[in-house]
Design a protein around this motif. Structure first.
Motif, PDB file in Angstrom:
ATOM      1  N   THR A  67       0.834  -1.206   0.000  1.00 17.28           N
ATOM      2  CA  THR A  67       0.000   0.000   0.000  1.00 17.28           C
ATOM      3  C   THR A  67       0.869   1.256   0.000  1.00 17.28           C
ATOM      4  N   SER A 144      -4.076  -6.415  -6.569  1.00 17.97           N
ATOM      5  CA  SER A 144      -5.170  -7.154  -5.928  1.00 17.97           C
ATOM      6  C   SER A 144      -4.795  -7.534  -4.502  1.00 17.97           C
ATOM      7  N   GLU A 147      -6.106  -3.047  -0.051  1.00 15.82           N
ATOM      8  CA  GLU A 147      -7.443  -2.480   0.132  1.00 15.82           C
ATOM      9  C   GLU A 147      -7.482  -1.003   0.479  1.00 15.82           C
ATOM     10  N   ASP A 148      -6.354  -0.299   0.418  1.00 16.14           N
ATOM     11  CA  ASP A 148      -6.430   1.118   0.755  1.00 16.14           C
ATOM     12  C   ASP A 148      -7.031   1.906  -0.415  1.00 16.14           C
ATOM     13  N   LEU A 152      -7.394   1.112  -4.601  1.00 15.12           N
ATOM     14  CA  LEU A 152      -8.687   1.076  -5.297  1.00 15.12           C
ATOM     15  C   LEU A 152      -8.705   2.057  -6.469  1.00 15.12           C
TER      16      LEU A 152
END
Length: 168
Positions: A67, A144, A147-148, A152
């Motif tokens: 991330t 993939s 999730e931050d 996205l």
């Protein structure tokens, strides 16, 4: 990106196989000597790779993006300068194949942007379209599971780039 020392659970990239997870190390006899290897498993397959602990970079093994890398990747996708790809098909195909095989995420992002520009300006011939899709897939695979918000945004950018059509 992290150094070349990996722990079980680390996400890694092994071109041309893609993103995998280090499951641990093991000892394997090679030419009468026992050597240590990282055991890398790849999601949704039964594939497994063994990469020498002493020289993982020799096999191309590197840490997957995290991330913390997403802002740089997104910036590269949004603000990439032109990639000087040869106009002659065979020379361009060689250069594109080198970039795809190396799987460096920032080179892939630059390639994606250049092929996206070409696609919007005049459409892409089949082989360039395949390369465009492969570059996007490699980037999507690496992003993939992250999730931050910035990850996205990268995923949305890649989806939008693939679905754009020629202006002509």
């Amino acid at each position: 990106m992290k150094s070349s020392s990996f722990l079980p659970g680390d996400r890694v990239v092994l071109p041309p196989y893609g993103v995998g997870v280090v499951c641990g190390t093991c000892q394997r006899p090679i030419s009468g000597e026992t050597q240590a290897y990282y055991q890398v498993e790849f999601a949704n397959t039964s594939s497994r790779a063994f990469v020498p602990v002493q020289s993982p970079q020799g096999a191309g093994l590197r840490a997957a993006l995290t991330t913390a890398d997403m802002p740089n990747l997104l910036d590269c996708l949004q603000n990439s300068g032109a990639l000087n790809l040869p106009r002659q098909w065979s020379a361009r195909h060689r250069r594109v194949a080198e970039i795809l095989a190396a799987a460096d995420p920032y080179e892939l992002a630059t390639l994606t942007c250049e092929l996206r520009r070409w696609n919007v300006q005049r459409g892409l011939p089949d082989l360039d379209r395949q390369a465009f899709r492969q570059a996007i897939r490699l980037l999507e695979q690496e992003v993939s599971g992250l999730e931050d918000e910035c990850a996205l945004n990268v995923q949305q950018f890649l989806g939008h780039a693939w679905n754009e059509t020629s202006q002509s």
